[in-house]
Design a protein around this motif. Structure first.
Motif, PDB file in Angstrom:
ATOM      1  N   PHE A 182      -7.128   1.104  -4.641  1.00 44.61           N
ATOM      2  CA  PHE A 182      -8.081   2.212  -4.735  1.00 44.61           C
ATOM      3  C   PHE A 182      -8.298   2.854  -3.375  1.00 44.61           C
ATOM      4  O   PHE A 182      -8.379   4.070  -3.272  1.00 44.61           O
ATOM      5  CB  PHE A 182      -9.418   1.733  -5.336  1.00 44.61           C
ATOM      6  CG  PHE A 182      -9.464   1.894  -6.817  1.00 44.61           C
ATOM      7  CD1 PHE A 182      -8.637   1.133  -7.635  1.00 44.61           C
ATOM      8  CD2 PHE A 182     -10.301   2.824  -7.421  1.00 44.61           C
ATOM      9  CE1 PHE A 182      -8.649   1.285  -9.010  1.00 44.61           C
ATOM     10  CE2 PHE A 182     -10.321   2.991  -8.805  1.00 44.61           C
ATOM     11  CZ  PHE A 182      -9.502   2.226  -9.594  1.00 44.61           C
ATOM     12  N   LEU A 183      -8.384   2.048  -2.329  1.00 49.03           N
ATOM     13  CA  LEU A 183      -8.619   2.679  -1.029  1.00 49.03           C
ATOM     14  C   LEU A 183      -7.362   3.340  -0.475  1.00 49.03           C
ATOM     15  O   LEU A 183      -7.459   4.287   0.299  1.00 49.03           O
ATOM     16  CB  LEU A 183      -9.280   1.712  -0.046  1.00 49.03           C
ATOM     17  CG  LEU A 183     -10.806   1.837  -0.239  1.00 49.03           C
ATOM     18  CD1 LEU A 183     -11.321   0.958  -1.335  1.00 49.03           C
ATOM     19  CD2 LEU A 183     -11.552   1.656   1.047  1.00 49.03           C
ATOM     20  N   SER A 184      -6.200   2.877  -0.912  1.00 49.67           N
ATOM     21  CA  SER A 184      -4.977   3.624  -0.584  1.00 49.67           C
ATOM     22  C   SER A 184      -5.018   4.989  -1.249  1.00 49.67           C
ATOM     23  O   SER A 184      -4.670   6.010  -0.646  1.00 49.67           O
ATOM     24  CB  SER A 184      -3.732   2.881  -1.067  1.00 49.67           C
ATOM     25  OG  SER A 184      -3.652   1.620  -0.476  1.00 49.67           O
ATOM     26  N   ALA A 185      -5.461   4.990  -2.523  1.00 51.70           N
ATOM     27  CA  ALA A 185      -5.577   6.259  -3.241  1.00 51.70           C
ATOM     28  C   ALA A 185      -6.629   7.149  -2.576  1.00 51.70           C
ATOM     29  O   ALA A 185      -6.469   8.371  -2.504  1.00 51.70           O
ATOM     30  CB  ALA A 185      -5.942   6.004  -4.699  1.00 51.70           C
ATOM     31  N   CYS A 230      -2.350   3.558   4.693  1.00 48.38           N
ATOM     32  CA  CYS A 230      -1.854   4.814   4.123  1.00 48.38           C
ATOM     33  C   CYS A 230      -2.038   5.980   5.077  1.00 48.38           C
ATOM     34  O   CYS A 230      -1.170   6.850   5.172  1.00 48.38           O
ATOM     35  CB  CYS A 230      -2.533   5.094   2.796  1.00 48.38           C
ATOM     36  SG  CYS A 230      -1.794   4.120   1.504  1.00 48.38           S
ATOM     37  N   TYR A 247      -9.015  -6.065   2.359  1.00 51.17           N
ATOM     38  CA  TYR A 247      -7.923  -5.411   1.620  1.00 51.17           C
ATOM     39  C   TYR A 247      -8.167  -3.908   1.473  1.00 51.17           C
ATOM     40  O   TYR A 247      -7.246  -3.100   1.602  1.00 51.17           O
ATOM     41  CB  TYR A 247      -7.747  -6.063   0.254  1.00 51.17           C
ATOM     42  CG  TYR A 247      -6.975  -7.352   0.302  1.00 51.17           C
ATOM     43  CD1 TYR A 247      -5.592  -7.335   0.297  1.00 51.17           C
ATOM     44  CD2 TYR A 247      -7.620  -8.581   0.351  1.00 51.17           C
ATOM     45  CE1 TYR A 247      -4.865  -8.517   0.342  1.00 51.17           C
ATOM     46  CE2 TYR A 247      -6.912  -9.765   0.403  1.00 51.17           C
ATOM     47  CZ  TYR A 247      -5.530  -9.729   0.395  1.00 51.17           C
ATOM     48  OH  TYR A 247      -4.803 -10.880   0.438  1.00 51.17           O
ATOM     49  N   GLY A 248      -9.402  -3.544   1.209  1.00 54.42           N
ATOM     50  CA  GLY A 248      -9.721  -2.127   1.053  1.00 54.42           C
ATOM     51  C   GLY A 248      -9.474  -1.352   2.332  1.00 54.42           C
ATOM     52  O   GLY A 248      -8.769  -0.346   2.346  1.00 54.42           O
ATOM     53  N   GLY A 286      -5.774  -1.165   3.191  1.00 55.81           N
ATOM     54  CA  GLY A 286      -5.054  -0.191   2.366  1.00 55.81           C
ATOM     55  C   GLY A 286      -5.299   1.227   2.854  1.00 55.81           C
ATOM     56  O   GLY A 286      -4.361   2.029   2.970  1.00 55.81           O
ATOM     57  N   PHE A 287      -6.568   1.518   3.165  1.00 50.47           N
ATOM     58  CA  PHE A 287      -6.919   2.858   3.617  1.00 50.47           C
ATOM     59  C   PHE A 287      -6.199   3.188   4.926  1.00 50.47           C
ATOM     60  O   PHE A 287      -5.515   4.210   5.055  1.00 50.47           O
ATOM     61  CB  PHE A 287      -8.434   2.961   3.807  1.00 50.47           C
ATOM     62  CG  PHE A 287      -8.884   4.336   4.183  1.00 50.47           C
ATOM     63  CD1 PHE A 287      -9.066   5.309   3.207  1.00 50.47           C
ATOM     64  CD2 PHE A 287      -9.113   4.667   5.509  1.00 50.47           C
ATOM     65  CE1 PHE A 287      -9.466   6.586   3.554  1.00 50.47           C
ATOM     66  CE2 PHE A 287      -9.513   5.946   5.866  1.00 50.47           C
ATOM     67  CZ  PHE A 287      -9.691   6.911   4.882  1.00 50.47           C
ATOM     68  N   ALA A 292       0.846  -1.192   0.000  1.00 49.06           N
ATOM     69  CA  ALA A 292       0.000   0.000   0.000  1.00 49.06           C
ATOM     70  C   ALA A 292       0.883   1.245   0.000  1.00 49.06           C
ATOM     71  O   ALA A 292       0.611   2.219  -0.694  1.00 49.06           O
ATOM     72  CB  ALA A 292      -0.926   0.000   1.216  1.00 49.06           C
ATOM     73  N   PHE A 348     -14.624   9.063  -8.139  1.00 52.36           N
ATOM     74  CA  PHE A 348     -13.675   8.159  -7.501  1.00 52.36           C
ATOM     75  C   PHE A 348     -14.250   7.592  -6.191  1.00 52.36           C
ATOM     76  O   PHE A 348     -14.125   6.397  -5.919  1.00 52.36           O
ATOM     77  CB  PHE A 348     -12.366   8.923  -7.254  1.00 52.36           C
ATOM     78  CG  PHE A 348     -11.317   8.133  -6.562  1.00 52.36           C
ATOM     79  CD1 PHE A 348     -10.777   7.001  -7.162  1.00 52.36           C
ATOM     80  CD2 PHE A 348     -10.868   8.502  -5.305  1.00 52.36           C
ATOM     81  CE1 PHE A 348      -9.801   6.262  -6.523  1.00 52.36           C
ATOM     82  CE2 PHE A 348      -9.903   7.768  -4.657  1.00 52.36           C
ATOM     83  CZ  PHE A 348      -9.370   6.642  -5.261  1.00 52.36           C
ATOM     84  N   VAL A 406      -9.546  -8.631  -7.407  1.00 53.98           N
ATOM     85  CA  VAL A 406     -10.418  -7.752  -6.627  1.00 53.98           C
ATOM     86  C   VAL A 406      -9.683  -7.246  -5.384  1.00 53.98           C
ATOM     87  O   VAL A 406      -9.710  -6.052  -5.071  1.00 53.98           O
ATOM     88  CB  VAL A 406     -11.718  -8.492  -6.225  1.00 53.98           C
ATOM     89  CG1 VAL A 406     -12.508  -7.679  -5.205  1.00 53.98           C
ATOM     90  CG2 VAL A 406     -12.563  -8.740  -7.453  1.00 53.98           C
ATOM     91  N   ALA A 407      -9.008  -8.154  -4.689  1.00 52.40           N
ATOM     92  CA  ALA A 407      -8.296  -7.753  -3.474  1.00 52.40           C
ATOM     93  C   ALA A 407      -7.274  -6.661  -3.781  1.00 52.40           C
ATOM     94  O   ALA A 407      -7.196  -5.650  -3.078  1.00 52.40           O
ATOM     95  CB  ALA A 407      -7.596  -8.960  -2.855  1.00 52.40           C
ATOM     96  N   VAL A 455      -7.155  -4.563  -6.353  1.00 53.15           N
ATOM     97  CA  VAL A 455      -7.781  -3.298  -6.768  1.00 53.15           C
ATOM     98  C   VAL A 455      -8.358  -2.582  -5.556  1.00 53.15           C
ATOM     99  O   VAL A 455      -8.233  -1.360  -5.406  1.00 53.15           O
ATOM    100  CB  VAL A 455      -8.851  -3.564  -7.842  1.00 53.15           C
ATOM    101  CG1 VAL A 455      -9.591  -2.288  -8.165  1.00 53.15           C
ATOM    102  CG2 VAL A 455      -8.206  -4.118  -9.102  1.00 53.15           C
ATOM    103  N   GLN A 456      -8.953  -3.353  -4.643  1.00 50.18           N
ATOM    104  CA  GLN A 456      -9.472  -2.738  -3.408  1.00 50.18           C
ATOM    105  C   GLN A 456      -8.340  -2.076  -2.629  1.00 50.18           C
ATOM    106  O   GLN A 456      -8.447  -0.929  -2.192  1.00 50.18           O
ATOM    107  CB  GLN A 456     -10.132  -3.795  -2.528  1.00 50.18           C
ATOM    108  CG  GLN A 456     -11.494  -4.237  -3.012  1.00 50.18           C
ATOM    109  CD  GLN A 456     -12.050  -5.358  -2.155  1.00 50.18           C
ATOM    110  OE1 GLN A 456     -11.303  -6.053  -1.478  1.00 50.18           O
ATOM    111  NE2 GLN A 456     -13.357  -5.531  -2.202  1.00 50.18           N
ATOM    112  N   LEU A 457      -7.261  -2.822  -2.461  1.00 48.98           N
ATOM    113  CA  LEU A 457      -6.125  -2.307  -1.691  1.00 48.98           C
ATOM    114  C   LEU A 457      -5.635  -0.990  -2.293  1.00 48.98           C
ATOM    115  O   LEU A 457      -5.433   0.001  -1.576  1.00 48.98           O
ATOM    116  CB  LEU A 457      -4.989  -3.338  -1.702  1.00 48.98           C
ATOM    117  CG  LEU A 457      -3.716  -2.960  -0.951  1.00 48.98           C
ATOM    118  CD1 LEU A 457      -3.922  -3.151   0.537  1.00 48.98           C
ATOM    119  CD2 LEU A 457      -2.531  -3.787  -1.410  1.00 48.98           C
ATOM    120  N   LEU A 507     -16.368  -0.862  -5.108  1.00 48.15           N
ATOM    121  CA  LEU A 507     -15.358  -1.912  -4.969  1.00 48.15           C
ATOM    122  C   LEU A 507     -15.511  -2.664  -3.658  1.00 48.15           C
ATOM    123  O   LEU A 507     -15.338  -3.882  -3.596  1.00 48.15           O
ATOM    124  CB  LEU A 507     -13.958  -1.296  -5.037  1.00 48.15           C
ATOM    125  CG  LEU A 507     -13.340  -1.196  -6.415  1.00 48.15           C
ATOM    126  CD1 LEU A 507     -12.051  -0.397  -6.350  1.00 48.15           C
ATOM    127  CD2 LEU A 507     -13.074  -2.582  -6.984  1.00 48.15           C
TER     128      LEU A 507
END
Lengths: 563, 87
Positions: A460-463, B64, B56-57, B60-61, A382, B27, A453-454, A456-458, B34
């Motif tokens: 996009f949510l980092s972004a 960061c 994972y989402g 990641g959030f 990430a 976005f 999917v995992a 892309v989720q990781l 997602l």
């Protein structure tokens, strides 16, 4: 066999003719060298070739197998891309140094024994430093010196390790080594310096950002990857590499977030990517080793692409500080696009190269049950998206408009970036052919629904986190600054220590010279009293006096003889 | 910024803050979607944590946000003036 010479020698010896050529002819010649090396490579059979007997020791200068071939392919591709990228240059020193450097890296890859490895290991250090010095600033000169000392030092450790290892085992083979002997330990340390282990890494973010715009692209491709190759050859499955690599993957990303020099951000992210590879080598399973070397292959291309895009910005704008850039997508749309491809690849977006290579290391860590290692690597994944994937393109090409307007990058730079970008997408989108080049057959499939999917989720949510922090103003702004790192120990603490020692030495020397001076003046005064113009022994005496004294002395001798 | 810009220069789509806001909203919707599709994806990973909803989402959030906040604090310890090593 006469034809059994290392393809690296084509680049090294070929480089020596470059100064004789000019203009278009030189360009064509330099482009032909990697192609000729590749043509030579295709004629070589697998096995140990180019064996030289040297005073009872047999050296294998050319070991051709799947592992060395994989690295040689990517080195030749990188050399070709880098030559294209630097075609606009009128700097003979850089052209020659870069080709010798690439050739030495090739030579090291094909080395079958530790002595051959050592020779190329040092050649890499010496040739590459000219790409830093070629910036021709005081700053780059000093940084190059530090780089050279550390790189050559790594070679000295390697040589010491090789000699001890040879005395103990009688073998010079560049194969699996252990950490249980002092020789193996020294060799491990030498590899560790070049692959930028934590604390031994400071040369990397110190020197790479100070290379020339084109030189740094070369630097990013070869030195550290030779070290990764060497680790994979000699220390696959060494457990200690797993925690070392994990720390390597995690800590540089903190530096990358707060660093202002965008090429230094990339240097930190290079260090972070090496961490993934080191973990893969430490895990040592077929899948993990495939992942490590595949990621090294992919990293050369996408990190090269990112360094090329930043080099183009530096070349056109004259600075690479995030605090002074922004809005360049208007002036350099193609460079922006290529940079985004590199960013997507390093971030491991599906369809880009990082996705099909890094995931092998992650999956191997999972399969081996390393939960916390996996979590940290996921954090680093990430993080790498955050600093290399978003920060680099965002602060250079978007962000607030700096008002800077420049030309698009020169055509040769755009072509080089286009080739690298195409390869990044090619490997990521069609991995099957690439997988056949890897050393092991694992049957790994990257494109499964849950994996895509995992990931892309990781990402996009980092972004999303970046976007929210940016729009709320929490994100730390780019500031003109340096951040202290392990180099502090030799650039500040070491220097203070050296300054202190110098002062002490100077004072000591002063008192010594003072003492000597006093002694000398006493002696001189004494000599002057007796031999000076008025001295007793310096007066002009008449010859008669001399004759009298001689007679008296001879008389005294005569008397003494008879007594 | 725009004060010293040539008025004849081309206006880009991204120069309009309203467009940037639009882009960001799209976005947000994509991110929400997602996470939502996570329910329909069969998972095979060996670690239980991977099977949590949207793991994972969210990871990641949070990763960061933590990265940036820690790095921001690190600046207090690590940051020096640009000429630090030259003095």
């Amino acid at each position: 066999m006469i034809g059994e010479f290392s393809p690296g020698l084509i680049l090294i010896l070929g480089a020596l003719l470059v100064p004789l050529l000019r203009g278009r002819l030189r360009a064509i010649y330099m482009l032909a060298l990697p192609v000729a090396a590749f043509a030579h490579l295709t004629t070589l059979p697998h096995g140990d070739l180019g064996i030289i007997e040297l005073s009872g020791v047999s050296l294998t200068t050319l070991r051709v197998d799947k592992l060395s071939l994989l690295f040689s392919y990517v080195f030749l591709v990188a050399a070709l891309i880098c030559v294209i990228y630097s075609l606009h240059l009128r700097d003979t020193v850089q052209h020659v140094a870069a080709l010798i450097y690439a050739g030495s890296a090739m030579g090291a890859i094909f080395a079958g024994d530790l002595v051959t490895l050592f020779i190329y290991w040092e050649a890499i250090a010496i040739a590459s430093v000219f790409l830093i010095w070629a910036s021709r600033t005081e700053d780059s000169y000093r940084s190059g010196m530090r780089y050279l000392i550390i790189q050559v030092g790594s070679g000295v450790l390697l040589l010491a390790g090789v000699l001890i290892h040879y005395r103990q085992t009688g073998s010079l083979a560049f194969g699996a080594l252990g950490l249980d002997t002092p020789g193996g330990l020294l060799i491990f340390l030498a590899f560790g310096i070049k692959s930028a282990f934590p604390v031994l890494h400071a040369w990397l973010p110190d020197a790479y950002p100070r290379g020339t715009p084109t030189g740094t692209v070369f630097l990013s491709a070869f030195t550290t990857k030779v070290a990764i190759y060497a680790l994979a050859r000699s220390f696959a499955g060494t457990d200690i590499l797993i925690p070392i690599g994990t720390v390597m993957a995690a800590f540089p990303i903190f530096y990358a977030v707060i660093e202002n020099d965008l090429r230094r951000v990339l240097a930190y992210s290079l260090n972070n990517q090496l961490g993934f590879m080191v973990v893969g080598i430490g895990l040592g399973t077929d899948l993990a080793l495939n992942g490590a070397v595949a990621h090294a292959f992919a990293d050369i291309l996408f990190k090269g692409l990112l360094f090329m895009s930043m080099g183009a910005v530096l070349f056109r704008v004259g600075t690479i500080k995030g605090s002074e850039l922004g809005g360049l997508y208007k002036s350099m749309p193609w460079t922006t696009g290529f940079c985004i491809v590199g960013a997507a690849s390093i971030s491991a977006f599906p369809l880009f190269s990082g996705f099909v290579t890094k995931s092998m290391i992650m999956t191997a860590a999972m399969e081996e049950g390393y939960f916390w290692i996996w979590i940290v690597l996921l954090f680093a994944s990430a993080g790498v998206f955050h600093h290399a994937g978003i920060k680099i393109p965002y602060f250079a090409f978007f962000a607030h408009d700096s008002g800077k307007r420049c030309q698009e990058a020169p055509l040769n730079m755009l072509v080089a970036m286009a080739v690298a970008a195409a390869l990044c997408i090619g490997i990521g989108s069609f991995p099957d052919f690439f997988y056949t080049l890897l050393p092991f057959e694992t049957g790994y499939r990257p494109y499964t629904l849950d994996h895509v999917v995992a990931q892309v989720q990781l990402l996009f949510l980092s972004a999303l986190a970046f976007t929210l922090l940016m729009r709320t103003g929490i994100y730390p702004p780019e500031l003109r600054s340096v951040n202290i790192d392990a180099e502090w120990f030799y650039r500040r603490a070491g220097r203070s220590l050296a300054d202190g020692a110098r002062m002490a030495a100077e004072n000591g020397w002063k008192s010594v010279t003072h003492g000597i001076g006093r002694t000398i003046s006493v002696v001189i005064a004494y000599v002057q009293r007796h031999h000076g113009p008025e001295g007793l022994l310096a007066r002009p005496w008449p010859a008669g006096t001399m004759a009298l004294w001689t007679t008296l002395m001879l008389g005294a001798c005569l008397i003494l003889f008879y007594l | 910024m725009s004060a010293h810009r040539d008025p004849k220069e081309k206006r880009y789509w991204l120069d309009d803050p309203a467009n940037v806001t639009r882009l960001v909203r799209v976005f947000y919707v994509v991110c929400a979607a997602l996470i939502a599709i996570d329910v329909f994806v069969p998972k095979h990973g060996p670690f239980a944590i991977e099977h949590w909803f949207g793991f994972y989402g969210f990871f990641g959030f949070l990763a960061c946000v933590a990265l940036v906040l820690i790095a921001k604090q690190l600046r207090k310890v690590l940051m020096r003036p640009e000429d630090y090593y030259d003095r």
